[in-house]
Motif scaffolding. Structure first.
Motif: not given
Length: 206
Positions: A39, A44, A57, A60-61, A63-66, A69
Motif C-alpha cells: 500500500v 495516499i 481518503t 477508502g484506502a 477498503e481497497e486493501y481489506p 483494513r
C-alpha cells in the motif's frame, strides 16, 4: 543578503513525522513492511495534503486493501500518534526569531483535516505570521506553483526568503526559484544557519 522572512517546513522540522516508527511499535516491523510494500500510504497521504477529505481518503484506502483494513485506518484514527513529538529546539528557534521581530512563515504539506487536528495539540503552529498549508492551497511541495503562490502572497522577493525543509527535493525546488535554503538534518544545524545569517545570536539560538 540578510533574509526578510524565515520559512519553516513542519514535518521533521518542528514535529517528528515517522509513521513507520509508529507502526513498528504497534504492529511490528514485519507486518509494517508488508503493508507499506503493498500500500502506497505516503502517496495516499499526498492526496490528503492536496486537500482531499482526510477520513474518506484513508478509510477508502482501507477498503481497497481489506487485509490491512484496521492498520490503514490507524493512519486516521491515531494520527496524533504518528505526528509526534515536537522538536523542542526548533520550536525555540521559531519563537526566538519572532521575539527579534523577524517575519516567520510556514510552508507545509499538510491536509485540511490533519491541520485541524494538529493546531490544538501544538500551540506553536498558531504562532506564524502566516502558515501556507498545502491542503488549503490545493498544491503540494515540491511543485513550483506552491512556491510561486507563497511569493505572490507574502510580497517578499525570493532572494530575501530563507527556507528550511528536511526533504532535499523541496529544498531544490525553492532554490530553483532563488530562495535561500537550508536542508534540515537537525535543529542544531538550523540554529547555526540562523546565526550565520545574522538573524539570531548564538545565545538566542540554543
Amino acid at each position: 543578503m540578510k533574509p526578510e522572512a524565515v520559512i519553516f517546513d513542519i514535518g521533521n522540522v518542528l514535529i517528528e513525522w515517522q509513521p513507520e516508527r509508529y507502526y513498528d511499535a504497534v504492529i511490528g516491523e514485519e507486518r509494517r513492511r508488508a503493508m507499506f510494500a503493498a500500500v502506497d500510504l505516503h502517496g495516499i497521504n499526498d492526496q490528503v495534503d492536496r486537500g482531499a477529505d482526510f477520513r474518506d481518503t484513508i478509510y477508502g484506502a482501507a477498503e481497497e486493501y481489506p487485509e490491512f483494513r484496521s492498520e490503514i485506518r490507524m493512519w486516521h484514527d491515531n494520527w496524533l500518534d504518528l505526528a509526534k513529538p515536537a522538536i523542542p529546539q526548533s520550536v525555540r528557534l521559531l519563537r526566538a526569531l519572532r521575539a527579534q521581530g523577524t517575519k516567520v512563515l510556514a510552508l507545509t504539506n499538510f491536509g485540511i483535516g490533519t491541520w485541524a487536528i494538529a493546531t490544538p495539540q501544538y500551540e506553536f503552529l498558531k504562532e506564524f505570521d502566516h502558515a501556507y498549508v498545502s491542503g488549503h492551497m490545493g498544491v503540494i511541495k515540491p511543485e513550483p506553483l506552491i512556491y510561486e503562490m507563497v511569493e505572490d502572497d507574502c510580497g517578499i522577493n525570493p532572494e530575501s526568503l530563507l527556507f528550511t525543509d528536511d526533504r532535499i527535493d523541496n529544498i531544490n525546488a525553492a532554490l530553483a526559484r532563488g530562495w535561500q535554503v537550508h536542508h534540515f538534518t537537525g535543529p542544531q544545524g538550523w540554529a547555526d544557519c540562523l546565526v550565520s545569517h545574522g538573524l539570531l545570536t548564538p545565545e538566542q539560538a540554543t
